[in-house]
Design an enzyme around this catalytic site. Structure first.
Site, PDB file in Angstrom:
ATOM      1  N   CYS A   6      21.786  16.573  12.021  1.00 38.25           N
ATOM      2  CA  CYS A   6      22.293  17.675  12.821  1.00 38.25           C
ATOM      3  C   CYS A   6      23.694  18.033  12.358  1.00 38.25           C
ATOM      4  O   CYS A   6      24.532  17.171  12.161  1.00 38.25           O
ATOM      5  CB  CYS A   6      22.325  17.294  14.300  1.00 38.25           C
ATOM      6  SG  CYS A   6      20.718  16.893  14.980  1.00 38.25           S
ATOM      7  N   SER A  14      19.173  11.005  18.247  1.00 37.77           N
ATOM      8  CA  SER A  14      17.911  10.863  17.531  1.00 37.77           C
ATOM      9  C   SER A  14      17.896  11.613  16.215  1.00 37.77           C
ATOM     10  O   SER A  14      16.901  11.613  15.514  1.00 37.77           O
ATOM     11  CB  SER A  14      16.761  11.404  18.402  1.00 37.77           C
ATOM     12  OG  SER A  14      16.943  12.797  18.636  1.00 37.77           O
ATOM     13  N   CYS A  15      18.991  12.280  15.853  1.00 40.20           N
ATOM     14  CA  CYS A  15      18.979  13.145  14.680  1.00 40.20           C
ATOM     15  C   CYS A  15      20.092  12.766  13.733  1.00 40.20           C
ATOM     16  O   CYS A  15      21.259  12.785  14.122  1.00 40.20           O
ATOM     17  CB  CYS A  15      19.115  14.601  15.099  1.00 40.20           C
ATOM     18  SG  CYS A  15      19.126  15.739  13.694  1.00 40.20           S
ATOM     19  N   GLY A  16      19.752  12.477  12.481  1.00 34.27           N
ATOM     20  CA  GLY A  16      20.766  12.077  11.533  1.00 34.27           C
ATOM     21  C   GLY A  16      21.334  13.203  10.713  1.00 34.27           C
ATOM     22  O   GLY A  16      22.304  13.015   9.998  1.00 34.27           O
ATOM     23  N   GLY A  27      23.006  14.506  17.880  1.00 32.66           N
ATOM     24  CA  GLY A  27      22.325  13.786  18.939  1.00 32.66           C
ATOM     25  C   GLY A  27      21.955  12.396  18.476  1.00 32.66           C
ATOM     26  O   GLY A  27      21.969  12.083  17.297  1.00 32.66           O
TER      27      GLY A  27
END
Length: 269
Positions: A116, A112-114, A110
């Protein structure tokens, strides 16, 4: 042939307010799947703003350790599809073989997520070399960059919803800004631009319009940049990793003040 869409598009909306209800035409940030492909091998799909995608591809390749230097990427081709955007790169045979041997992250991240998609602690917390630059920066340089930064975030000023990443020289003059709906993506775009244009990454610092997570520090360290300044808070893992890699970590940098959390030698007094 289709062309890349800009970073935003107009949509119809309805505003509800004390003055009543009425139609509006709104400018909204673009978010699309971006597939990163190496030698025809699909490696990652990121949700990103479809601007500066060659910079993004190079920056991602460097900060994720897929290549060690920009010269190991010989070709980049971008193709818009009905599903999103494909960015196909050609890397050296050695790098491609390492990529295939590496435990594949199956990264579908996503904006906003580094981290995932990482399926092990070792993969999520990959080490990087410490930053060798001895560069330090004055508080005045930090203040100058953070004061200039908001006006240079063009997409965010016009649309909202965008994060920015900027590179400032030793005096705090901002030389380039990249924007994206994801803070990690914006930083990768910035690092990619610096690498593609042979800009000395060890002579300046990064400013970002977000909190400072571990992943933001890791990308900064992987690029050899000696300091990251953020407008919001850091995390405990970001602070620990910054200290371990020699990256100066400055946070809550706004209104002519900031807090220094790691690698005190990066700030000269």
């Amino acid at each position: 042939m289709p062309t890349l869409r800009p970073g935003s598009r107009q949509i119809d909306a309805v505003r509800f307010s004390a003055a009543g209800v009425g139609p509006r035409r709104e400018e909204i940030a673009e978010e699309v799947p971006v597939a990163l492909i190496y030698n025809r091998f699909p490696f990652a799909v990121m949700l990103a703003t479809p601007t500066d995608l060659e910079d993004f591809a190079v920056g991602f390749s460097l900060t994720e350790g897929i290549v060690g230097e920009v010269g190991e990427i010989s070709e980049i081709k971008t193709k818009v599809t009905d599903e999103g955007v494909e960015v196909a790169m050609t890397v050296t045979k050695d790098r491609y073989m390492l990529l295939r041997e590496r435990h594949r992250r199956n990264l579908v991240a996503g904006s906003s997520c580094g981290l995932c998609g990482s399926d092990s602690f070792a993969e999520a917390l990959r080490p990087v070399d410490a930053v060798v630059s001895q560069q330090s920066f004055t508080p005045q340089a930090i203040h100058r960059a953070m004061a200039e930064f908001p006006a240079l975030q063009v997409l965010n000023r016009e649309v909202g919803a965008f994060h920015g990443a900027a590179f400032a020289d030793g005096d705090g003059r901002i030389t380039v800004v990249r924007e994206d709906i994801g803070r990690h993506n914006a930083l990768d775009k910035l690092i990619g631009f610096l690498a593609r244009n042979a800009i000395d990454r060890q002579a300046g610092f990064v400013a970002v319009s977000s909190r400072c997570s571990y992943e933001m520090v890791r990308k900064t360290a992987a690029a050899g940049i000696p300091l990251i300044a953020t407008i919001s808070a850091p995390t405990s893992l970001a602070i620990r990793f910054a200290e371990d890699t020699g990256v100066g970590l400055v946070a809550f940098a706004r209104e002519s003040r900031f807090n220094l959390y790691a690698t005190a030698s990066r700030i000269s007094r």
